[in-house]
Write a protein that holds these residues in place. Structure first.
Motif, PDB file in Angstrom:
ATOM      1  N   PRO A   4       0.833  -1.202   0.000  1.00  0.00           N
ATOM      2  CA  PRO A   4       0.000   0.000   0.000  1.00  0.00           C
ATOM      3  C   PRO A   4       0.870   1.255   0.000  1.00  0.00           C
ATOM      4  CG  PRO A   4      -0.751  -1.571   1.663  1.00  0.00           C
ATOM      5  CD  PRO A   4       0.571  -2.068   1.155  1.00  0.00           C
ATOM      6  N   LEU A   5       0.449   2.260  -0.735  1.00  0.00           N
ATOM      7  CA  LEU A   5       1.190   3.512  -0.820  1.00  0.00           C
ATOM      8  C   LEU A   5       1.191   4.193   0.547  1.00  0.00           C
ATOM      9  CD1 LEU A   5       2.587   5.282  -2.996  1.00  0.00           C
ATOM     10  CD2 LEU A   5       0.438   6.527  -3.198  1.00  0.00           C
ATOM     11  N   LYS A   6       2.385   4.553   1.044  1.00  0.00           N
ATOM     12  CA  LYS A   6       2.505   5.145   2.377  1.00  0.00           C
ATOM     13  C   LYS A   6       3.127   6.533   2.292  1.00  0.00           C
ATOM     14  CE  LYS A   6       4.665   1.497   4.103  1.00  0.00           C
ATOM     15  NZ  LYS A   6       5.270   0.537   5.067  1.00  0.00           N
ATOM     16  N   PHE A   7       2.649   7.421   3.167  1.00  0.00           N
ATOM     17  CA  PHE A   7       3.065   8.817   3.163  1.00  0.00           C
ATOM     18  C   PHE A   7       3.713   9.185   4.498  1.00  0.00           C
ATOM     19  CE2 PHE A   7      -0.432   8.335   0.261  1.00  0.00           C
ATOM     20  CZ  PHE A   7      -0.121   9.139  -0.826  1.00  0.00           C
ATOM     21  N   LEU A   8       4.793   9.947   4.433  1.00  0.00           N
ATOM     22  CA  LEU A   8       5.433  10.509   5.622  1.00  0.00           C
ATOM     23  C   LEU A   8       5.346  12.029   5.518  1.00  0.00           C
ATOM     24  CD1 LEU A   8       7.135  10.424   8.200  1.00  0.00           C
ATOM     25  CD2 LEU A   8       9.178  10.160   6.781  1.00  0.00           C
ATOM     26  N   VAL A   9       4.656  12.658   6.485  1.00  0.00           N
ATOM     27  CA  VAL A   9       4.482  14.109   6.510  1.00  0.00           C
ATOM     28  C   VAL A   9       5.303  14.663   7.666  1.00  0.00           C
ATOM     29  CG1 VAL A   9       2.837  16.005   6.724  1.00  0.00           C
ATOM     30  CG2 VAL A   9       2.144  13.879   5.575  1.00  0.00           C
ATOM     31  N   VAL A  10       6.211  15.606   7.368  1.00  0.00           N
ATOM     32  CA  VAL A  10       7.111  16.136   8.396  1.00  0.00           C
ATOM     33  C   VAL A  10       6.993  17.660   8.413  1.00  0.00           C
ATOM     34  CG1 VAL A  10       9.426  16.028   9.369  1.00  0.00           C
ATOM     35  CG2 VAL A  10       8.677  14.249   7.783  1.00  0.00           C
ATOM     36  N   ASP A  11       6.472  18.211   9.502  1.00  0.00           N
ATOM     37  CA  ASP A  11       6.314  19.662   9.612  1.00  0.00           C
ATOM     38  C   ASP A  11       6.225  20.033  11.088  1.00  0.00           C
ATOM     39  OD1 ASP A  11       5.417  22.054   7.513  1.00  0.00           O
ATOM     40  OD2 ASP A  11       4.753  22.385   9.580  1.00  0.00           O
ATOM     41  N   PRO A  12       6.865  21.137  11.500  1.00  0.00           N
ATOM     42  CA  PRO A  12       6.800  21.519  12.917  1.00  0.00           C
ATOM     43  C   PRO A  12       5.430  21.999  13.355  1.00  0.00           C
ATOM     44  CG  PRO A  12       7.954  23.192  11.631  1.00  0.00           C
ATOM     45  CD  PRO A  12       7.748  22.023  10.726  1.00  0.00           C
ATOM     46  N   LEU A  24      -5.246  13.316   2.923  1.00  0.00           N
ATOM     47  CA  LEU A  24      -4.919  11.990   2.374  1.00  0.00           C
ATOM     48  C   LEU A  24      -6.011  10.973   2.709  1.00  0.00           C
ATOM     49  CD1 LEU A  24      -1.099  12.005   3.177  1.00  0.00           C
ATOM     50  CD2 LEU A  24      -2.134  12.071   0.903  1.00  0.00           C
ATOM     51  N   GLN A  25      -6.569  11.075   3.918  1.00  0.00           N
ATOM     52  CA  GLN A  25      -7.643  10.143   4.283  1.00  0.00           C
ATOM     53  C   GLN A  25      -8.895  10.402   3.440  1.00  0.00           C
ATOM     54  OE1 GLN A  25      -7.769  10.759   8.584  1.00  0.00           O
ATOM     55  NE2 GLN A  25      -6.719   8.820   8.920  1.00  0.00           N
ATOM     56  N   SER A  26      -9.132  11.658   3.076  1.00  0.00           N
ATOM     57  CA  SER A  26     -10.277  11.958   2.220  1.00  0.00           C
ATOM     58  C   SER A  26     -10.075  11.389   0.822  1.00  0.00           C
ATOM     59  CB  SER A  26     -10.485  13.472   2.138  1.00  0.00           C
ATOM     60  OG  SER A  26      -9.509  14.096   1.315  1.00  0.00           O
ATOM     61  N   ARG A  27      -8.825  11.065   0.477  1.00  0.00           N
ATOM     62  CA  ARG A  27      -8.513  10.451  -0.812  1.00  0.00           C
ATOM     63  C   ARG A  27      -8.578   8.926  -0.745  1.00  0.00           C
ATOM     64  NH1 ARG A  27      -9.478  14.710  -2.289  1.00  0.00           N
ATOM     65  NH2 ARG A  27      -8.322  16.136  -3.618  1.00  0.00           N
ATOM     66  N   GLY A  28      -8.931   8.401   0.436  1.00  0.00           N
ATOM     67  CA  GLY A  28      -9.107   6.963   0.557  1.00  0.00           C
ATOM     68  C   GLY A  28      -7.962   6.226   1.227  1.00  0.00           C
ATOM     69  N   PHE A  29      -6.911   6.950   1.636  1.00  0.00           N
ATOM     70  CA  PHE A  29      -5.799   6.304   2.324  1.00  0.00           C
ATOM     71  C   PHE A  29      -6.132   6.167   3.807  1.00  0.00           C
ATOM     72  CE2 PHE A  29      -4.024   8.562  -1.334  1.00  0.00           C
ATOM     73  CZ  PHE A  29      -3.422   7.510  -2.001  1.00  0.00           C
ATOM     74  N   VAL A  30      -5.805   5.026   4.385  1.00  0.00           N
ATOM     75  CA  VAL A  30      -6.158   4.773   5.782  1.00  0.00           C
ATOM     76  C   VAL A  30      -5.050   5.271   6.701  1.00  0.00           C
ATOM     77  CG1 VAL A  30      -7.573   2.791   5.163  1.00  0.00           C
ATOM     78  CG2 VAL A  30      -5.159   2.436   5.717  1.00  0.00           C
ATOM     79  N   ALA A  31      -5.370   5.329   8.007  1.00  0.00           N
ATOM     80  CA  ALA A  31      -4.440   5.899   8.985  1.00  0.00           C
ATOM     81  C   ALA A  31      -3.093   5.182   8.994  1.00  0.00           C
ATOM     82  CB  ALA A  31      -5.071   5.858  10.372  1.00  0.00           C
ATOM     83  N   ASP A  32      -3.104   3.861   8.789  1.00  0.00           N
ATOM     84  CA  ASP A  32      -1.857   3.103   8.822  1.00  0.00           C
ATOM     85  C   ASP A  32      -0.923   3.455   7.674  1.00  0.00           C
ATOM     86  OD1 ASP A  32      -2.739   1.841  11.070  1.00  0.00           O
ATOM     87  OD2 ASP A  32      -3.316  -0.024  10.068  1.00  0.00           O
ATOM     88  N   GLN A  33      -1.432   4.143   6.658  1.00  0.00           N
ATOM     89  CA  GLN A  33      -0.622   4.506   5.504  1.00  0.00           C
ATOM     90  C   GLN A  33      -0.029   5.906   5.620  1.00  0.00           C
ATOM     91  OE1 GLN A  33      -4.077   2.975   2.789  1.00  0.00           O
ATOM     92  NE2 GLN A  33      -2.316   3.208   1.452  1.00  0.00           N
ATOM     93  N   ILE A  34      -0.299   6.582   6.747  1.00  0.00           N
ATOM     94  CA  ILE A  34       0.129   7.977   6.917  1.00  0.00           C
ATOM     95  C   ILE A  34       0.858   8.125   8.247  1.00  0.00           C
ATOM     96  CG2 ILE A  34      -0.619  10.386   6.928  1.00  0.00           C
ATOM     97  CD1 ILE A  34      -3.329   9.267   5.737  1.00  0.00           C
ATOM     98  N   LEU A  35       2.083   8.621   8.200  1.00  0.00           N
ATOM     99  CA  LEU A  35       2.867   8.882   9.407  1.00  0.00           C
ATOM    100  C   LEU A  35       3.226  10.358   9.429  1.00  0.00           C
ATOM    101  CD1 LEU A  35       4.508   7.912  11.896  1.00  0.00           C
ATOM    102  CD2 LEU A  35       6.424   7.500  10.332  1.00  0.00           C
ATOM    103  N   CYS A  36       2.953  11.034  10.565  1.00  0.00           N
ATOM    104  CA  CYS A  36       3.264  12.459  10.705  1.00  0.00           C
ATOM    105  C   CYS A  36       4.303  12.658  11.803  1.00  0.00           C
ATOM    106  CB  CYS A  36       2.006  13.262  11.041  1.00  0.00           C
ATOM    107  SG  CYS A  36       0.760  13.273   9.724  1.00  0.00           S
ATOM    108  N   CYS A  37       5.289  13.518  11.535  1.00  0.00           N
ATOM    109  CA  CYS A  37       6.334  13.826  12.515  1.00  0.00           C
ATOM    110  C   CYS A  37       6.572  15.334  12.538  1.00  0.00           C
ATOM    111  CB  CYS A  37       7.641  13.112  12.172  1.00  0.00           C
ATOM    112  SG  CYS A  37       7.538  11.310  12.185  1.00  0.00           S
ATOM    113  N   ALA A  38       7.105  15.836  13.668  1.00  0.00           N
ATOM    114  CA  ALA A  38       7.327  17.275  13.824  1.00  0.00           C
ATOM    115  C   ALA A  38       8.751  17.699  13.496  1.00  0.00           C
ATOM    116  CB  ALA A  38       6.986  17.695  15.251  1.00  0.00           C
TER     117      ALA A  38
END
Length: 206
Positions: A4-12, A24-38
């Motif tokens: 599955p396509l996975k996304f890493l979002v990095v922003d303070p 991304l979730q509104s585009r159909g990607f589930v929570a497990d496919q998205i990682l956010c870091c500060a």
């Protein structure tokens, strides 16, 4: 691609992370496919195990590890990693550097949620065209996304870039920023000699 396509979002800014996740979730990607870091250090440590296919990161020009350096480190473990960038400071040099690294976009802050949405959508469409394996996955994922009522898109407000040691103006006087803390959906600053924290929106860089 079978994974599955996975996304890493990095922003303070927590607000940027939250909206990118919701987008991304509104585009159909589930929570497990998205990682956010500060920050980039956390993103590297978690990203090496997460193995994202798409990195959306702030430039982090003043950090020990910039957004581009994070991309280069992650790409050693994930050679097909794709890149998009965000920055308060967008110069011709930055644009050339982003292009040299194959970035899908370099979005200048502050931006509206609508602008980020447009850039991410365009990037996913371009990604699908360049990778036949991704085309079917993106098509199926976005087709499976349930249409939801469209809430008003928030505007991501401009926030002055302040770091410890910087001089700032607050209530007509000049102070020195001692600590900068990102918490919840806001950034606050403790001024030298003062006990409390002040919202970054109330400060002006000197």
């Amino acid at each position: 691609m079978s994974d599955p396509l996975k996304f890493l979002v990095v922003d303070p800014l927590a607000g940027v992370q939250t909206f990118a996740r919701q987008l991304l979730q509104s585009r159909g990607f589930v929570a497990d496919q998205i990682l956010c870091c500060a920050d980039t250090d956390t993103a590297l440590a978690q990203g090496l195990a997460f193995k994202p296919h798409f990195l959306i990161t702030d430039w982090f020009a003043k950090a020990p590890m910039t957004g581009l350096q994070l991309f280069q480190r992650l790409r050693e473990a994930q050679p097909a990693l794709h890149l998009s960038l965000m920055s308060f400071d967008v110069t011709p040099e930055h644009q050339a550097e982003a292009q040299a690294h194959g970035a899908y976009f370099l979005l200048k802050k502050p931006f509206t949620a609508e602008q980020l949405k447009a850039e991410v959508t365009r990037s996913l469409e371009a990604l699908a065209k360049t990778s036949p394996g991704l085309h079917d996955q993106l098509r199926d994922t976005m087709r499976a996304a349930r249409p939801a009522p469209r809430p008003p898109l928030p505007v991501i407000p401009p926030q002055p870039v302040i770091k410890p040691g910087d001089k700032v103006r607050y209530q007509g006087a000049v102070h020195v920023a001692q600590h900068v803390v990102h918490r919840h959906s806001e950034t606050v600053v403790q001024l030298k000699g003062q006990a409390g924290f002040v919202s970054v929106e109330k400060l002006q860089p000197v």
